[in-house]
Design a protein around this motif. Structure first.
Motif, short mmCIF file in Angstrom:
data_model
loop_
_atom_site.label_atom_id
_atom_site.label_comp_id
_atom_site.label_asym_id
_atom_site.label_seq_id
_atom_site.Cartn_x
_atom_site.Cartn_y
_atom_site.Cartn_z
N LEU A 95 45.70 -4.01 -96.13
CA LEU A 95 46.57 -3.05 -96.81
C LEU A 95 46.42 -3.15 -98.32
O LEU A 95 46.30 -2.14 -99.03
CB LEU A 95 48.03 -3.31 -96.40
N ILE A 96 46.38 -4.37 -98.83
CA ILE A 96 46.27 -4.59 -100.29
C ILE A 96 44.88 -4.19 -100.80
O ILE A 96 44.76 -3.40 -101.74
CB ILE A 96 46.57 -6.05 -100.65
N VAL A 97 43.85 -4.71 -100.15
CA VAL A 97 42.47 -4.52 -100.64
C VAL A 97 42.05 -3.05 -100.59
O VAL A 97 41.45 -2.54 -101.55
CB VAL A 97 41.47 -5.38 -99.82
N PHE A 98 42.40 -2.35 -99.50
CA PHE A 98 41.93 -0.97 -99.35
C PHE A 98 42.93 0.05 -99.86
O PHE A 98 42.54 1.12 -100.34
CB PHE A 98 41.56 -0.70 -97.88
N ASN A 99 44.21 -0.24 -99.79
CA ASN A 99 45.21 0.70 -100.29
C ASN A 99 45.16 0.79 -101.81
O ASN A 99 45.42 1.85 -102.38
CB ASN A 99 46.61 0.27 -99.84
N LEU A 100 44.82 -0.33 -102.47
CA LEU A 100 44.70 -0.33 -103.94
C LEU A 100 43.30 0.05 -104.40
O LEU A 100 42.98 -0.02 -105.58
CB LEU A 100 45.09 -1.71 -104.49
N ASN A 101 42.44 0.43 -103.43
CA ASN A 101 41.10 0.94 -103.73
C ASN A 101 40.20 -0.07 -104.44
O ASN A 101 39.31 0.32 -105.21
CB ASN A 101 41.18 2.25 -104.54
N PHE A 102 40.40 -1.36 -104.17
CA PHE A 102 39.48 -2.36 -104.70
C PHE A 102 38.11 -2.19 -104.04
O PHE A 102 37.07 -2.35 -104.68
CB PHE A 102 40.00 -3.77 -104.47
N ILE A 103 38.13 -1.87 -102.74
CA ILE A 103 36.91 -1.65 -101.97
C ILE A 103 37.00 -0.28 -101.29
O ILE A 103 38.05 0.04 -100.73
CB ILE A 103 36.71 -2.74 -100.90
N PRO A 104 35.95 0.55 -101.34
CA PRO A 104 35.98 1.87 -100.68
C PRO A 104 36.30 1.75 -99.19
O PRO A 104 35.85 0.82 -98.51
CB PRO A 104 34.56 2.40 -100.90
N ILE A 105 37.07 2.70 -98.67
CA ILE A 105 37.57 2.66 -97.29
C ILE A 105 36.44 2.66 -96.26
O ILE A 105 36.62 2.15 -95.15
CB ILE A 105 38.53 3.85 -97.04
N ASP A 230 40.25 -12.81 -111.43
CA ASP A 230 39.95 -11.99 -112.61
C ASP A 230 39.14 -10.75 -112.27
O ASP A 230 39.27 -9.71 -112.93
CB ASP A 230 39.23 -12.82 -113.69
N ARG A 231 38.33 -10.80 -111.21
CA ARG A 231 37.52 -9.65 -110.82
C ARG A 231 38.39 -8.46 -110.43
O ARG A 231 38.08 -7.31 -110.75
CB ARG A 231 36.58 -10.01 -109.68
N PHE A 232 39.50 -8.74 -109.74
CA PHE A 232 40.40 -7.66 -109.33
C PHE A 232 41.12 -7.05 -110.53
O PHE A 232 41.33 -5.84 -110.59
CB PHE A 232 41.42 -8.19 -108.31
N MET A 233 41.47 -7.89 -111.50
CA MET A 233 42.10 -7.39 -112.71
C MET A 233 41.13 -6.56 -113.54
O MET A 233 41.50 -5.53 -114.11
CB MET A 233 42.67 -8.54 -113.54
N ILE A 234 39.88 -7.01 -113.61
CA ILE A 234 38.85 -6.25 -114.34
C ILE A 234 38.67 -4.88 -113.68
O ILE A 234 38.59 -3.85 -114.36
CB ILE A 234 37.51 -7.02 -114.36
N ASP A 235 38.62 -4.87 -112.34
CA ASP A 235 38.48 -3.60 -111.62
C ASP A 235 39.67 -2.69 -111.86
O ASP A 235 39.51 -1.48 -112.06
CB ASP A 235 38.32 -3.88 -110.12
N PHE A 236 40.87 -3.25 -111.86
CA PHE A 236 42.09 -2.47 -112.05
C PHE A 236 42.12 -1.79 -113.42
O PHE A 236 42.48 -0.62 -113.54
CB PHE A 236 43.32 -3.39 -111.90
N PHE A 237 41.70 -2.53 -114.46
CA PHE A 237 41.78 -2.00 -115.82
C PHE A 237 40.52 -1.24 -116.26
O PHE A 237 40.61 -0.31 -117.06
CB PHE A 237 42.05 -3.14 -116.82
N TYR A 238 39.34 -1.63 -115.74
CA TYR A 238 38.10 -1.07 -116.28
C TYR A 238 37.14 -0.49 -115.24
O TYR A 238 36.18 0.19 -115.62
CB TYR A 238 37.36 -2.14 -117.09
N GLY A 239 37.33 -0.79 -113.97
CA GLY A 239 36.44 -0.24 -112.96
C GLY A 239 35.33 -1.19 -112.53
O GLY A 239 35.19 -2.30 -113.04
#
Length: 408
Positions: A95-105, A230-239
């Motif tokens: 739910l967290i990983v895919f709902n927040l779009n860290f990884i494509p569905i 840190d990778r998830f935070m980088i993705d959240f702020f910068y892609g």
């Protein structure tokens, strides 16, 4: 000695394979996005393996070493524990990983399949190491984590297929399950299982393991948060493009850490443990451990700092060269982390588990706070600074507590 060489060879081969895949993906992908997606997917799996595993193997390893009686029951009870963590952790994590779009569905089912096979493969690797079958364990590790990469290379360069990250993850999953299947067959043969029959789980034993493992788990989880969150935070702020660059840099530092651990720390730790009651001999072994780590880490980091920029230039993507200060900060962080192992294992041998746990928790909290402040403002450079400061604090606290105990 021969077994040790085999182990280093296969672990080294696995490491080199991963390294080649990162270079391949960075060089031949259109941009850094593929590296970013792969980095987040592999990071998520690595992180969740720790949560699902809960470091329960620490308890069961001790139980197996103490007595191999009821070995099958111990393995079955550990499996029951992991099935319980699957039911709780997997739905929440998906739910967290895919709902927040860290990884494509589109990677959902592959992610789930890999999470299960990689976790079970890791637990079997630990079991075989405990049963003193480390040569087999490391061959299986190579099949699971390294061999598939050479199939990818063959697919691209010989078969001339277009680069396709999804297909590569499928190949990874197939080899992960192949390794698990071989491991499973070898496990049945090694421990002499002739038939599988149902028995009621020993919940008292499982709860005892949960209590013992929880201390180690919190410490391990804290360290994983520092290294991976840190990778998830980088993705959240910068892609994902910046995640891709950061993933490539981190592969270098991880390689240095893994090599020094496999070649030096794993050899030194049993000697520290066995010589603890002889203070003079213990001091000699500890000093030798420290000196070997110092020489190896400085040599490897110096070589990497020289070779790294040429590799990034070869990737033919300007961003890898633009962010080089981040690379050098991460190399410095790796040096601090590696040298802190001297005092970490000194505290561990002296059974100061609570001290180690407190330091790990403090380091994790500081790292999260620093990432939240530094990443939005300084992107991946901020993440590397947060990592460096966290490791310096951990090093200083371990050094201080190690010397403090010595002077008592």
């Amino acid at each position: 000695m021969k077994t040790s060489i085999y182990n280093i060879f296969f672990r080294g081969l696995t490491l080199v394979s991963k390294f080649i895949f990162i270079i391949f993906l960075g060089k031949y992908s259109i941009d850094e996005t593929n590296l970013g997606v792969f980095g987040l997917l592999s990071t998520s799996i690595a992180f969740l393996i720790y949560i699902i595993g809960f470091d329960f193997y620490v308890f069961n390893t001790r139980e197996i070493i103490a007595s191999k009686i009821n070995l099958v029951e111990k393995i079955k009870n550990q499996l029951v524990f992991h099935l319980s963590t699957y039911l709780i952790i997997i739905p929440i994590s998906l739910l967290i990983v895919f709902n927040l779009n860290f990884i494509p569905i589109r990677y959902l089912w592959l992610f789930l399949a890999l999470l299960i096979s990689e976790h079970l493969g890791q637990e079997l690797y630990r079991l075989f190491t405990t049963l003193e079958k480390s040569k087999i364990a490391n061959i299986m590790l190579f099949i699971r984590s390294g061999l598939w990469i050479w199939v990818v290379i063959f697919d691209f360069f010989i078969l001339k297929n277009q680069i396709d990250l999804y297909r590569y993850i499928v190949i990874w999953a197939l080899f992960s399950y192949l390794s698990f299947l071989l491991f499973f067959i070898l496990t049945i043969k090694s421990i002499g299982i002739t038939k599988i029959k149902y028995s009621t789980p020993d919940w008292k034993w499982i709860l005892s393991g949960l209590k013992t493992a929880s201390v180690f788990f919190i410490g391990s989880l804290s360290f994983q948060v520092i290294q991976l969150s840190d990778r998830f935070m980088i993705d959240f702020f910068y892609g994902k493009k910046l995640v891709g660059i950061y993933t490539a840099y981190a592969q270098f530092t991880n390689a240095i850490d893994v090599f020094t651990f496999s070649a030096i720390t794993m050899v030194a730790y049993p000697n520290l443990l066995s010589s603890f009651n002889d203070k003079k001999n213990y001091a000699i072994i500890k000093n030798k451990f420290s000196k070997n780590l110092l020489i190896a880490s400085i040599t490897l980091i110096a070589l990497t700092s020289i070779i790294g920029p040429y590799i990034f230039k070869f990737l033919d993507k300007k961003a890898f060269l633009d962010e080089l200060p981040t690379f050098y900060i991460l190399l410095t962080s790796a040096f601090i982390l590696i040298m802190s192992n001297v005092y970490h294992y000194d505290l561990y041998v002296k059974k100061k588990d609570k001290t180690i746990l407190k330091i790990a928790l403090l380091g994790m909290v500081i790292n999260i706070i620093l990432n939240l402040f530094l990443i939005p403002k300084y992107n991946i450079f901020g993440a590397s600074i947060a990592t460096l400061i966290s490791f310096i604090i951990i090093f200083v606290l371990k050094f201080y507590n190690s010397k403090k105990i010595l002077t008592k």
